[in-house]
Enzyme design. Structure first.
Site, PDB file in Angstrom:
ATOM      1  N   LYS A   1      -1.586  -2.326   3.875  1.00 59.06           N
ATOM      2  CA  LYS A   1      -2.823  -2.477   4.645  1.00 59.06           C
ATOM      3  C   LYS A   1      -3.861  -3.216   3.810  1.00 59.06           C
ATOM      4  O   LYS A   1      -4.158  -2.831   2.685  1.00 59.06           O
ATOM      5  CB  LYS A   1      -3.378  -1.110   5.050  1.00 59.06           C
ATOM      6  CG  LYS A   1      -4.665  -1.216   5.885  1.00 59.06           C
ATOM      7  CD  LYS A   1      -5.082   0.116   6.450  1.00 59.06           C
ATOM      8  CE  LYS A   1      -6.055   0.862   5.596  1.00 59.06           C
ATOM      9  NZ  LYS A   1      -7.393   0.263   5.498  1.00 59.06           N
TER      10      LYS A   1
ATOM     11  N   ASP B   1      -6.840  -4.590   8.531  1.00 54.47           N
ATOM     12  CA  ASP B   1      -7.730  -3.520   9.000  1.00 54.47           C
ATOM     13  C   ASP B   1      -9.193  -3.852   8.734  1.00 54.47           C
ATOM     14  O   ASP B   1      -9.852  -3.215   7.927  1.00 54.47           O
ATOM     15  CB  ASP B   1      -7.309  -2.221   8.279  1.00 54.47           C
ATOM     16  CG  ASP B   1      -8.091  -1.013   8.753  1.00 54.47           C
ATOM     17  OD1 ASP B   1      -8.464  -0.968   9.941  1.00 54.47           O
ATOM     18  OD2 ASP B   1      -8.301  -0.101   7.930  1.00 54.47           O
ATOM     19  N   LEU B   2      -9.690  -4.880   9.439  1.00 47.88           N
ATOM     20  CA  LEU B   2     -11.104  -5.239   9.279  1.00 47.88           C
ATOM     21  C   LEU B   2     -11.968  -4.495  10.290  1.00 47.88           C
ATOM     22  O   LEU B   2     -13.181  -4.641  10.292  1.00 47.88           O
ATOM     23  CB  LEU B   2     -11.293  -6.758   9.389  1.00 47.88           C
ATOM     24  CG  LEU B   2     -11.230  -7.579   8.097  1.00 47.88           C
ATOM     25  CD1 LEU B   2     -12.568  -7.623   7.406  1.00 47.88           C
ATOM     26  CD2 LEU B   2     -10.183  -7.083   7.115  1.00 47.88           C
TER      27      LEU B   2
ATOM     28  N   ARG C   1      -2.426  13.542   3.495  1.00 47.66           N
ATOM     29  CA  ARG C   1      -2.477  14.102   2.146  1.00 47.66           C
ATOM     30  C   ARG C   1      -1.197  14.895   1.907  1.00 47.66           C
ATOM     31  O   ARG C   1      -0.874  15.794   2.675  1.00 47.66           O
ATOM     32  CB  ARG C   1      -3.715  15.013   1.980  1.00 47.66           C
ATOM     33  CG  ARG C   1      -5.045  14.228   2.047  1.00 47.66           C
ATOM     34  CD  ARG C   1      -5.179  13.271   0.877  1.00 47.66           C
ATOM     35  NE  ARG C   1      -6.377  12.424   0.893  1.00 47.66           N
ATOM     36  CZ  ARG C   1      -6.396  11.143   1.252  1.00 47.66           C
ATOM     37  NH1 ARG C   1      -5.290  10.533   1.667  1.00 47.66           N
ATOM     38  NH2 ARG C   1      -7.512  10.443   1.182  1.00 47.66           N
TER      39      ARG C   1
END
Ligand code: C5P
Length: 245
Positions: free
Chosen positions: A32, A59-60, A186
């Site tokens: 990404k 991913d802007l 996580r």
């Protein structure tokens, strides 16, 4: 499972990025590129990853008037990226114009088209923060995520980015062919990392819930041993998948 793991390169040193991509080798095929590396390094970092045969989530998180977002999408398309993100909260017209840009394929070099994803509610936002931000919105955070996912679907987007905690309801309302990409991952046993993510789950739980892709940044890129961290996450994903089968 490695097809489903996207490693987020939120780093400010390009030699560190290159060393990481090199070290992870074939273990990771999807990366990404978001605001941090693209602002520091521009299209050069995208070209670098493409040259190394990697797939790219770009991913802007565009959020602007419809024409601006659509023309920015043309630029992203011309770099042959695989996934492009825009904020679903930009509204139907903005989403629709971006879809038209992606379908028109202007600028695309290889005949394929990237998939367009709508950002729902950022995974760093919890219920209390959401209330503070949008006190005048009657929907709960979970309802807002579903509202934005349905808006994205009705405008013709290919999927959404959402917290792993919202995968099941999104799947129910938007169907099996709608992509769900989840950050806020996580690893089990890592405890709560002292960071900005709020709506999190483990890699296994996200896969079990039906995520198409998992976006993982700091648990891999900041790990003392990124290879071991990536392998452990892939193993957790495989275990989660086996439990669903
Ligand atoms: O380091 P970490 O695993 O938290 O990285 C998650 C990545 O996913 C970051 O690059 C962040 O910008 C991105 N992201 C997110 N929440 C969203 C959309 C993207 O955390 N809703």
């Amino acid at each position: 499972m490695k097809e489903k793991l996207i490693v987020s390169l939120d780093m400010t040193d390009s030699s560190e990025i290159k060393a990481l991509v090199d070290n992870l080798g074939d273990r990771v095929i999807y990366y990404k590129i978001g605001a941090i590396p693209f602002t520091f390094f521009g299209p050069e970092i995208v070209t670098y990853l493409k040259k190394h045969g990697k797939r790219i989530m770009f991913d802007l998180k565009y959020h602007d008037i419809p024409n601006t977002v659509a023309r920015a999408c043309d630029g992203a398309i011309s770099m042959d990226v695989d996934l492009i993100t825009i904020h679903a909260s930009g509204g139907f017209s903005m989403l629709e114009e971006a879809v038209k840009a992606v379908l028109s394929g202007i600028g695309r070099q290889d005949g394929e088209r990237p998939k367009l994803l709508g950002i729902t509610v950022l995974t760093s936002i919890d219920e209390a923060y959401f209330k503070d931000l949008f006190g005048n919105v009657e929907r709960s955070l979970a309802e807002q995520v579903l509202f934005l996912a349905q808006l994205a679907r009705s405008a013709g987007l290919d999927g959404v980015v959402a917290s792993p905690q919202e995968i099941v309801p999104i799947r129910q309302c938007c169907g099996d062919d709608f992509l769900i990409v989840t950050p806020g991952i996580r690893p089990a046993g890592s405890g709560v990392m002292d960071d900005d993510q709020a709506r999190i789950t483990t890699p296994g739980q996200a896969i079990k819930a039906g995520a198409d892709y998992l976006v993982v940044g700091r648990p891999i890129v900041k790990a003392a041993d990124p290879i071991a961290a990536a392998e452990a996450i892939l193993k957790e994903m495989e275990d989660g998948y086996r439990e669903t089968a």
